[in-house]
Design a protein around this motif. Structure first.
Motif, PDB file in Angstrom:
ATOM      1  N   ILE A  86       0.754  -1.419   0.152  1.00 50.12           N
ATOM      2  CA  ILE A  86      -0.037  -0.063  -0.058  1.00 50.12           C
ATOM      3  C   ILE A  86       0.895   1.337  -0.009  1.00 50.12           C
ATOM      4  N   ILE A  89       2.360   1.790  -3.367  1.00 48.69           N
ATOM      5  CA  ILE A  89       1.322   2.365  -4.342  1.00 48.69           C
ATOM      6  C   ILE A  89       0.840   3.693  -4.096  1.00 48.69           C
ATOM      7  N   LYS A  90       0.900   4.072  -2.743  1.00 49.51           N
ATOM      8  CA  LYS A  90       0.402   5.709  -2.473  1.00 49.51           C
ATOM      9  C   LYS A  90       1.438   6.307  -2.799  1.00 49.51           C
ATOM     10  N   LYS A  93       1.662   7.334  -6.409  1.00 46.49           N
ATOM     11  CA  LYS A  93       0.469   7.883  -7.063  1.00 46.49           C
ATOM     12  C   LYS A  93       0.806   9.609  -6.751  1.00 46.49           C
ATOM     13  N   VAL A 136       0.230   4.473 -11.559  1.00 41.68           N
ATOM     14  CA  VAL A 136      -1.055   4.257 -10.481  1.00 41.68           C
ATOM     15  C   VAL A 136      -2.026   5.268 -10.962  1.00 41.68           C
ATOM     16  N   SER A 138      -5.286   5.006  -9.722  1.00 41.89           N
ATOM     17  CA  SER A 138      -5.961   5.180  -8.733  1.00 41.89           C
ATOM     18  C   SER A 138      -5.751   4.215  -7.614  1.00 41.89           C
ATOM     19  N   LEU A 139      -5.752   4.518  -6.072  1.00 40.64           N
ATOM     20  CA  LEU A 139      -5.847   3.826  -4.980  1.00 40.64           C
ATOM     21  C   LEU A 139      -7.000   4.289  -4.201  1.00 40.64           C
ATOM     22  N   ALA A 150      -8.443  -2.263  -0.018  1.00 37.46           N
ATOM     23  CA  ALA A 150      -7.607  -1.411  -0.713  1.00 37.46           C
ATOM     24  C   ALA A 150      -7.735  -1.915  -2.405  1.00 37.46           C
ATOM     25  N   TYR A 152      -6.603  -0.890  -6.203  1.00 37.96           N
ATOM     26  CA  TYR A 152      -5.678   0.100  -6.967  1.00 37.96           C
ATOM     27  C   TYR A 152      -5.659  -0.602  -8.374  1.00 37.96           C
TER      28      TYR A 152
END
Length: 198
Positions: A86, A89-90, A93, A136, A138-139, A150, A152
């Motif tokens: 997570i 990914i965050k 983004k 990415v 979207s998350l 979550a 993504y």
């Protein structure tokens, strides 16, 4: 006209289980030699092989041609403490980075033995995989009444490419194992707790 019959080809067997498809990710900033990350508690994954085509009408009929590749991977997981996925990914983004992603079929029926270039007498087990660099899209983190989840989406740059992903039997067992057998009094603490030990 000559009679032509080239026959048909059929395939029999048991279909591949969805739980045998694992997705791994890695930050593009990870140092060479870093491990791939298996997002914890994967619940769903889908790979889309898509793209636009040119479709035009002419005086002489329709013209249809391939135009672009628009592959993407969507993953759904539950949020587990300590899962680096997570955060990767965050960060990607928020900071405009890409993410490396692998879709790996870990069904043993598809395993192959690859020769080691450094030691030709040795072989290593590998599984069919697709790889790409993803942006990415979207998350989404859902903090509902049940488990935090979550979702993504990674839009693949260019297209996914085919290759292999090495996994030993020991790695497969460790990744599949939720709780190992133990004897009474061998450990203390709840399953999954940091203080579980001897």
């Amino acid at each position: 006209m000559a009679y032509v019959d080239n026959g048909v080809e059929t395939t029999k067997g048991t279909p591949t289980l969805g739980k045998k498809i694992w997705y791994f990710i890695q930050a593009t900033s990870a140092a060479a030699g870093s491990k791939a990350i298996l997002p914890a508690a994967q619940t769903d994954g889908s790979t889309s092989i898509e793209g636009d085509s040119i479709d035009e009408q002419t005086k002489f009929g329709r013209v249809v041609m391939p135009s672009t590749n628009e592959d993407s991977i969507e993953l759904s997981t539950y949020v587990v403490p300590g899962d680096k996925a997570i955060d990767i990914i965050k960060d990607a983004k928020h900071n405009g980075h890409q993410v490396k992603v692998w879709r790996v079929n870990v069904d043993k029926r598809f395993a192959i033995q690859e020769q080691d270039d450094a030691e030709p007498a040795q072989t290593h087990q590998a599984f069919p995989a697709m790889f790409g660099y993803g942006v990415v899209d979207s998350l989404d983190i859902d903090d509902g009444d049940d488990l935090v989840s979550a979702d993504y989406t990674l839009n693949i740059i260019g297209k996914l490419t085919d290759g292999t992903f090495p996994l030993t039997d020991e790695q497969l067992s460790a990744l599949e194992e939720l709780a190992k057998f133990e004897r009474p009094g061998e450990t203390t603490g709840d399953f999954g707790s940091d203080d579980l030990g001897q």
